[in-house]
Scaffold this motif. Structure first.
Motif, PDB file in Angstrom:
ATOM      1  N   VAL A   1      50.271  -2.749 -17.963  1.00 12.69           N
ATOM      2  CA  VAL A   1      50.214  -3.180 -16.555  1.00 12.69           C
ATOM      3  C   VAL A   1      49.479  -1.894 -15.748  1.00 12.69           C
ATOM      4  N   ILE A   2      50.127  -0.846 -15.979  1.00 11.03           N
ATOM      5  CA  ILE A   2      49.792   0.400 -14.942  1.00 11.03           C
ATOM      6  C   ILE A   2      48.447   0.682 -15.573  1.00 11.03           C
TER       7      ILE A   2
ATOM      8  N   VAL B   1      50.243   0.493  -7.101  1.00  2.88           N
ATOM      9  CA  VAL B   1      49.308  -0.575  -6.514  1.00  2.88           C
ATOM     10  C   VAL B   1      48.706  -0.543  -5.392  1.00  2.88           C
TER      11      VAL B   1
ATOM     12  N   GLY C   1      41.815  -8.071  -7.237  1.00  5.23           N
ATOM     13  CA  GLY C   1      42.952  -7.460  -6.425  1.00  5.23           C
ATOM     14  C   GLY C   1      44.213  -8.292  -6.547  1.00  5.23           C
TER      15      GLY C   1
ATOM     16  N   VAL D   1      46.018  -8.141  -9.616  1.00  5.44           N
ATOM     17  CA  VAL D   1      46.818  -6.708  -9.678  1.00  5.44           C
ATOM     18  C   VAL D   1      47.766  -6.716  -9.014  1.00  5.44           C
ATOM     19  N   ILE D   2      47.963  -7.320  -7.938  1.00  5.57           N
ATOM     20  CA  ILE D   2      49.247  -7.169  -7.060  1.00  5.57           C
ATOM     21  C   ILE D   2      50.249  -7.972  -7.774  1.00  5.57           C
TER      22      ILE D   2
ATOM     23  N   MET E   1      45.936   2.272  -5.710  1.00  9.67           N
ATOM     24  CA  MET E   1      44.734   1.586  -6.450  1.00  9.67           C
ATOM     25  C   MET E   1      43.857   0.635  -5.667  1.00  9.67           C
ATOM     26  N   LEU E   2      44.711  -0.074  -4.839  1.00 20.07           N
ATOM     27  CA  LEU E   2      44.113  -1.276  -3.749  1.00 20.07           C
ATOM     28  C   LEU E   2      43.180  -0.511  -2.917  1.00 20.07           C
TER      29      LEU E   2
ATOM     30  N   ALA F   1      40.800  -0.512 -10.950  1.00 25.63           N
ATOM     31  CA  ALA F   1      40.268   0.121  -9.604  1.00 25.63           C
ATOM     32  C   ALA F   1      39.164   0.991 -10.034  1.00 25.63           C
TER      33      ALA F   1
ATOM     34  N   ASN G   1      52.034  -6.333 -10.929  1.00 27.20           N
ATOM     35  CA  ASN G   1      52.553  -5.297 -10.486  1.00 27.20           C
ATOM     36  C   ASN G   1      54.228  -5.845  -9.893  1.00 27.20           C
TER      37      ASN G   1
ATOM     38  N   THR H   1      45.804  -1.619 -14.306  1.00 29.84           N
ATOM     39  CA  THR H   1      45.524  -1.518 -12.723  1.00 29.84           C
ATOM     40  C   THR H   1      44.518  -0.400 -12.565  1.00 29.84           C
TER      41      THR H   1
END
Length: 384
Positions: A178-179, A105, A128, A131-132, A108-109, A186, A135, A182
């Protein structure tokens, strides 16, 4: 913060990543080129991040790359240490399982914030945060999931909740979603930013897109080769690992060129050449295989077929390249193609034009069509 202290902070991360990678190789490494490639990649991430943070301290992308380099290097070291059942391996294995999604993550951020270091809008800021949070939740599930920590350690997770084992296993199995989400978020953020970008920012995003496309193409080629070649051997696995390690550096190399603006506008030339030579390679390769097959069937001599096909393809290279270049320019670089056509037409008419006023009007018209300036003036020196 003083300039000296700030510069010292930006280079702590690459130095730490280098120390961790060297310690890992000394303790558990070997002469495996794949391991060294990934280790060098971690140092490159931290070094590029330090360079960006030193030049643009308010850009979060540089600091995130610093964290990526250190976290990935430390994660590899902790994983190998825990797998061997060393003292303190159990808590380290729990930590490694829980922080695995967090490593991705962070990268990806950095992609979502590229190249300005800020989210494109409030909506993407919320994406964002989502996403955080997703994860972090996945890391918590992996930390509490009962079962063996690693295949080699043979120790049960001391934090595992047996009462909620079924739910935790189901949530852990859904971690792949989830992955995937993410990564897709992105990519969507980059696409949205590219559509809204203009000028320098658009050129910066082109570098990221170019290296991403090249990385995907090489990865696809590697997968195709794996279907026909035997990669189960030691050398095959090492070659595949080295290639994957090099591909993992694509995002940070794109950031190094784009954010530091080194030869930024050369990206259009690189994209043009990549399109031309990719199409040319495919065209000449298909022609070569076709000629080898046809000549071999007609003559029956494989050596003669290969030699004749090679000579034919060599003769076709220059005219094929010119035609492919014209096709690419006509499709993707229409303005430059139209300008080249206008100049070619003007050059042909120039040979037959003798009247000075008509020639002046035509020259100003060609300049206006090709360059589209605000004003065109033509100065001619009087002949004595």
């Amino acid at each position: 913060m003083t300039a000296r202290r700030h510069r010292r902070m930006t280079w702590i991360a690459p130095a730490l990543a280098l120390v961790v990678v060297i310690a890992h190789q000394i303790a558990y490494g070997s002469a495996d080129a794949a391991q060294w490639t990934f280790g060098i990649g971690f140092v490159v991430y931290a070094a590029v991040g330090g360079l960006i943070a030193d030049r643009y301290p308010r850009n979060a992308v540089g600091w995130l790359f610093c964290v990526v380099g250190v976290v990935f290097a430390a994660g590899d070291l902790v994983s190998d240490y825990a797998d061997r059942g060393n003292p303190g391996a159990t808590p380290l294995a729990v930590l490694n399982n829980a922080t695995g999604p967090g490593s991705l993550v962070i990268l990806m951020l950095a992609v979502m914030l590229f190249p300005t270091g800020r989210f494109l809008s409030a909506g993407w800021r919320r994406a964002g945060v989502f996403v955080i949070a997703a994860n972090v939740a996945l890391g918590l599930v992996l930390a509490l999931e009962p079962g063996r920590l690693t295949a080699d350690l043979g120790v049960e997770n001391p934090l595992g909740l047996d009462a909620a084992a079924g739910l935790l296993h189901a949530l852990a199995d859904a971690g792949g979603l989830v992955i995937a989400a993410t990564v897709l978020i992105a990519i969507a953020a980059v696409v949205a930013r590219f559509r809204a970008a203009r000028g320098i920012e658009r050129q910066q995003l082109k570098w990221l897109a170019l290296l991403a496309v090249l990385a995907v193409a090489v990865l696809a080629l590697l997968l195709v080769v794996a279907q026909f070649a035997n990669l189960d051997t030691g050398s095959g696995q090492v070659a595949a690992g080295v290639m994957l390690g090099l591909l993992s550096m694509a995002p940070v190399l794109a950031a190094a060129v784009a954010i530091l603006r080194y030869r930024l506008y050369d990206v259009d030339v690189v994209i043009n050449r990549a399109l031309v030579y990719s199409a040319l390679t495919a065209l000449l390769g298909a022609a070569y295989l076709g000629l080898v097959l046809l000549i071999g069937l007609a003559v029956g001599k494989s050596g003669f077929a290969v030699a004749a096909s090679t000579l034919a393809v060599a003769a076709l290279f220059r005219p094929a390249r010119a035609r492919v270049q014209a096709a690419v320019d006509r499709r993707f670089y229409r303005r430059r193609y139209d300008a080249a056509q206008a100049l070619a037409g003007f050059g042909a008419r120039l040979r037959d034009q003798v009247e000075l006023d008509a020639l002046s009007r035509e020259l100003r018209g060609v300049v206006d069509e090709c360059l589209q300036p605000a004003h065109v003036s033509l100065w001619l020196r009087a002949v004595r």
